[in-house]
Scaffold this motif. Structure first.
Motif, PDB file in Angstrom:
ATOM      1  N   SER A  99       0.849  -1.192   0.000  1.00 53.92           N
ATOM      2  CA  SER A  99       0.000   0.000   0.000  1.00 53.92           C
ATOM      3  C   SER A  99       0.885   1.241   0.000  1.00 53.92           C
ATOM      4  O   SER A  99       1.693   1.431   0.913  1.00 53.92           O
ATOM      5  N   LEU A 100       0.733   2.063  -1.015  1.00 54.34           N
ATOM      6  CA  LEU A 100       1.539   3.270  -1.146  1.00 54.34           C
ATOM      7  C   LEU A 100       0.690   4.512  -0.873  1.00 54.34           C
ATOM      8  O   LEU A 100      -0.437   4.620  -1.360  1.00 54.34           O
ATOM      9  N   ASP A 101       1.260   5.414  -0.104  1.00 56.62           N
ATOM     10  CA  ASP A 101       0.657   6.733   0.110  1.00 56.62           C
ATOM     11  C   ASP A 101       1.736   7.763  -0.220  1.00 56.62           C
ATOM     12  O   ASP A 101       2.634   8.037   0.585  1.00 56.62           O
ATOM     13  N   VAL A 102       1.661   8.295  -1.436  1.00 52.34           N
ATOM     14  CA  VAL A 102       2.673   9.246  -1.906  1.00 52.34           C
ATOM     15  C   VAL A 102       2.292  10.635  -1.414  1.00 52.34           C
ATOM     16  O   VAL A 102       1.267  11.190  -1.814  1.00 52.34           O
ATOM     17  N   GLN A 103       3.136  11.197  -0.547  1.00 52.00           N
ATOM     18  CA  GLN A 103       2.843  12.509   0.045  1.00 52.00           C
ATOM     19  C   GLN A 103       3.580  13.638  -0.670  1.00 52.00           C
ATOM     20  O   GLN A 103       3.117  14.788  -0.669  1.00 52.00           O
ATOM     21  N   GLN A 104       4.718  13.328  -1.286  1.00 50.49           N
ATOM     22  CA  GLN A 104       5.483  14.373  -1.963  1.00 50.49           C
ATOM     23  C   GLN A 104       6.382  13.728  -3.014  1.00 50.49           C
ATOM     24  O   GLN A 104       7.020  12.702  -2.753  1.00 50.49           O
ATOM     25  N   LEU A 105       6.412  14.322  -4.196  1.00 49.22           N
ATOM     26  CA  LEU A 105       7.318  13.853  -5.244  1.00 49.22           C
ATOM     27  C   LEU A 105       8.654  14.568  -5.137  1.00 49.22           C
ATOM     28  O   LEU A 105       8.726  15.726  -4.711  1.00 49.22           O
ATOM     29  N   ALA A 106       9.698  13.867  -5.510  1.00 49.49           N
ATOM     30  CA  ALA A 106      11.029  14.486  -5.543  1.00 49.49           C
ATOM     31  C   ALA A 106      11.111  15.442  -6.723  1.00 49.49           C
ATOM     32  O   ALA A 106      10.482  15.230  -7.767  1.00 49.49           O
ATOM     33  N   GLN A 107      11.900  16.485  -6.550  1.00 48.69           N
ATOM     34  CA  GLN A 107      12.138  17.399  -7.661  1.00 48.69           C
ATOM     35  C   GLN A 107      13.538  17.989  -7.557  1.00 48.69           C
ATOM     36  O   GLN A 107      14.127  18.050  -6.474  1.00 48.69           O
ATOM     37  N   ALA A 108      14.077  18.367  -8.702  1.00 48.65           N
ATOM     38  CA  ALA A 108      15.430  18.916  -8.772  1.00 48.65           C
ATOM     39  C   ALA A 108      15.368  20.438  -8.645  1.00 48.65           C
ATOM     40  O   ALA A 108      14.452  21.086  -9.150  1.00 48.65           O
ATOM     41  N   GLN A 109      16.345  20.995  -7.961  1.00 52.13           N
ATOM     42  CA  GLN A 109      16.400  22.440  -7.716  1.00 52.13           C
ATOM     43  C   GLN A 109      16.741  23.207  -8.988  1.00 52.13           C
ATOM     44  O   GLN A 109      17.496  22.742  -9.841  1.00 52.13           O
ATOM     45  N   SER A 110      16.185  24.401  -9.109  1.00 49.75           N
ATOM     46  CA  SER A 110      16.545  25.331 -10.180  1.00 49.75           C
ATOM     47  C   SER A 110      16.791  26.719  -9.598  1.00 49.75           C
ATOM     48  O   SER A 110      16.082  27.153  -8.682  1.00 49.75           O
ATOM     49  N   LEU A 111      17.821  27.419 -10.123  1.00 50.44           N
ATOM     50  CA  LEU A 111      18.161  28.776  -9.719  1.00 50.44           C
ATOM     51  C   LEU A 111      18.164  29.665 -10.956  1.00 50.44           C
ATOM     52  O   LEU A 111      18.561  29.221 -12.046  1.00 50.44           O
ATOM     53  N   ALA A 112      17.742  30.922 -10.779  1.00 48.54           N
ATOM     54  CA  ALA A 112      17.745  31.871 -11.895  1.00 48.54           C
ATOM     55  C   ALA A 112      18.447  33.155 -11.471  1.00 48.54           C
ATOM     56  O   ALA A 112      18.278  33.650 -10.350  1.00 48.54           O
ATOM     57  N   SER A 113      19.243  33.692 -12.363  1.00 46.49           N
ATOM     58  CA  SER A 113      19.989  34.925 -12.081  1.00 46.49           C
ATOM     59  C   SER A 113      19.091  36.147 -12.312  1.00 46.49           C
ATOM     60  O   SER A 113      17.951  36.042 -12.780  1.00 46.49           O
ATOM     61  N   ALA A 114      19.647  37.291 -12.028  1.00 44.17           N
ATOM     62  CA  ALA A 114      18.988  38.547 -12.401  1.00 44.17           C
ATOM     63  C   ALA A 114      18.993  38.675 -13.914  1.00 44.17           C
ATOM     64  O   ALA A 114      19.680  37.931 -14.631  1.00 44.17           O
ATOM     65  N   SER A 115      18.254  39.650 -14.427  1.00 45.25           N
ATOM     66  CA  SER A 115      18.106  39.810 -15.860  1.00 45.25           C
ATOM     67  C   SER A 115      19.262  40.639 -16.442  1.00 45.25           C
ATOM     68  O   SER A 115      19.727  41.605 -15.816  1.00 45.25           O
ATOM     69  N   PHE A 116      19.717  40.234 -17.633  1.00 48.89           N
ATOM     70  CA  PHE A 116      20.778  40.933 -18.355  1.00 48.89           C
ATOM     71  C   PHE A 116      20.234  41.404 -19.706  1.00 48.89           C
ATOM     72  O   PHE A 116      19.332  40.773 -20.286  1.00 48.89           O
ATOM     73  N   ALA A 117      20.830  42.487 -20.212  1.00 46.30           N
ATOM     74  CA  ALA A 117      20.356  43.062 -21.466  1.00 46.30           C
ATOM     75  C   ALA A 117      20.647  42.152 -22.651  1.00 46.30           C
ATOM     76  O   ALA A 117      19.904  42.146 -23.648  1.00 46.30           O
TER      77      ALA A 117
END
Length: 467
Positions: A99-117
């Motif tokens: 019996s499985l009760d999935v409470q949260q899926l794994a996910q990979a981190q992502s980072l974003a920089s400030a904006s450049f012209a």
């Protein structure tokens, strides 16, 4: 064929046609015998080839059934495949319900920089960028050759640091995006900076990419998460959504939050298919043997290998194994193939298969069926023994190979005899021509003498008449 165009010119009796007829008559019996022997040898080689091919085809399912895991076919099923699915390793899995009760899926981190012209001309700073993924630190030097967004992304991707970098056009500017290659909190990315401008934390120069738990100059657009789920009431945390090793032989694939019941059951159809493949190939062998070595009592005609000792040896060996009792099954409710629904039709030698009985016995006595077929600690089962025997029949110096080699030598001998026959017939033809030429010359002389005598008599006859 040698000939003399003027043969028979003197007598008209000993012509080239007569020589040709006599030569053909001399050649025909020997050539007929050689043709018959060659046709027989070639037919036998072909027949042995057909048997060899049928044995090769039989060996494949025998090898499969010889494996100790041959009766261990399991299949995983999920009551809610939108939440989780399961795959099974038959070598280590066993029956079970989870019996499985999935409470949260794994996910990979992502980072974003400030904006450049722009992405390829604006300098982003120089110094050293240090990427820490799972405790492994990778340093990247940023200098005049790569201090743009494109240059920085290429340097990160070339570093194999466990991070993928890309430049995204947001429509209002360009951002550097870093994504962890693996999901889970243990694979979260920390970025520390040694900035050439001397300030490692401000929002200018290379330090604008710092994200180390203290300084957060990049935005965390996706948070690293572990998969969290309960399995039969026990909480489990894993860095990814493909879960291996929690249950032996079972891999869970988590797809969404929710509940599901995953069952691992034996797959009788898969095992039955393996056994059916063996039966089919065995019966195909019987058809081949019947076609090349059978005997039609009605017509009194037998196949080219009818009565052949090699074919009898193969058949007797395999049939004997079909009724054998493998070691370890002497006191078992399953001892022979007949006990699991595999019987022999005495009129054809073919096997018949009761699938329903087989599946019942497989469910009740899977270990005994394994011993019946496979190579186990108790010894070789029927399939394993047959496979070994087939190896012996098919090997390069085995029974069939030796028979074929002998027939090929027969063909070589026939070829040699044809050469000797050609030589003998050529000599015979030359002798005929000499004898006929001599006889023709003699007859021509006799005819010439007769003509002379006739002429002399004709000359005398008028004188006698005038007197």
């Amino acid at each position: 064929m040698a000939s003399i165009s003027s043969l028979g010119a003197g007598s008209g009796l000993f012509t080239n046609d007569l020589v040709n007829q006599l030569v053909s008559a001399e050649r025909a019996p020997a050539e007929l015998r050689l043709n018959q022997r060659q046709a027989e040898a070639e037919a036998e080689i072909s027949a042995y080839g057909k048997i060899s091919s049928a044995l090769e085809a039989l060996k494949e399912p025998l090898d499969a059934l010889s494996d100790i895991d041959s009766m261990r076919a399991f299949v995983g099923s999920s009551s809610n495949e939108s939440v989780a699915t399961a795959s099974v390793d038959v070598s280590s899995a066993s029956r079970g319900s989870y019996s499985l009760d999935v409470q949260q899926l794994a996910q990979a981190q992502s980072l974003a920089s400030a904006s450049f012209a722009d992405r390829d001309t604006t300098a982003v700073g120089t110094g050293t960028l240090s990427l820490n993924v799972g405790g492994t630190v990778t340093d990247i030097t940023v200098d005049g050759s790569n201090n743009t967004l494109d240059g920085l992304a290429a340097a990160i991707n070339d570093s194999n640091a466990g991070v993928s970098a890309s430049v995204i056009d947001t429509g209002s500017g360009f951002k550097l995006v870093l994504s962890a290659d693996e999901s889970g909190t243990a694979n979260a990315v920390q970025v520390s900076v040694t900035d050439s401008d001397g300030d490692n934390t401000n929002a200018s120069g290379l330090s604008q990419f710092a994200f180390d738990g203290v300084t957060s100059n990049m935005q965390e657009t996706v948070v690293a998460k572990d998969a969290i789920f309960n399995i039969n009431g026990i909480e489990v945390t894993q860095p990814g959504n493909t879960i291996e090793g929690v249950i032996d032989g079972v891999t869970f694939n988590l797809l969404s939050v929710g509940t599901s019941v995953v069952k691992v059951d034996q797959d009788p159809d898969a095992v039955t298919e393996r056994v059916q493949a063996f039966i089919d190939k065995f019966n195909e062998l019987q058809d081949v043997v019947s076609s090349v070595a059978g005997f039609d009592s009605g017509s009194g005609v037998g196949g080219v290998l009818s009565g052949d000792s090699a074919v009898r040896s193969i058949q007797n060996t395999l049939r004997g194994m079909l009724t054998s009792i493998p070691a370890g099954l002497e006191n078992s409710p399953i001892r022979t193939l007949g006990d699991i629904g595999i019987t022999t039709d005495p009129s054809t030698g073919k096997l018949e298969f009761d699938e329903s009985l087989f599946k019942d016995q497989l469910q009740g006595y899977p270990d005994s069926l394994t011993t019946l077929f496979a190579e186990t600690d108790s010894g070789d089962g029927i399939a394993a023994k047959m496979a070994v025997s087939l190896d012996g029949f098919l090997k390069s110096d085995g029974l069939l190979d030796n028979r074929t080699d002998g027939l090929n030598k027969t063909l070589e001998n026939i070829s040699d005899q044809r050469i000797r026959l050609d030589d003998r017939i050529a000599s015979y033809e030359e002798r005929l021509i000499r004898q006929f030429s001599a006889a023709d010359s003699l007859i021509a002389q006799i005819q010439s003498t007769g003509n002379y005598v006739s002429q002399q008599l004709a000359a005398i006859a008028p004188q006698s008449s005038s007197e």
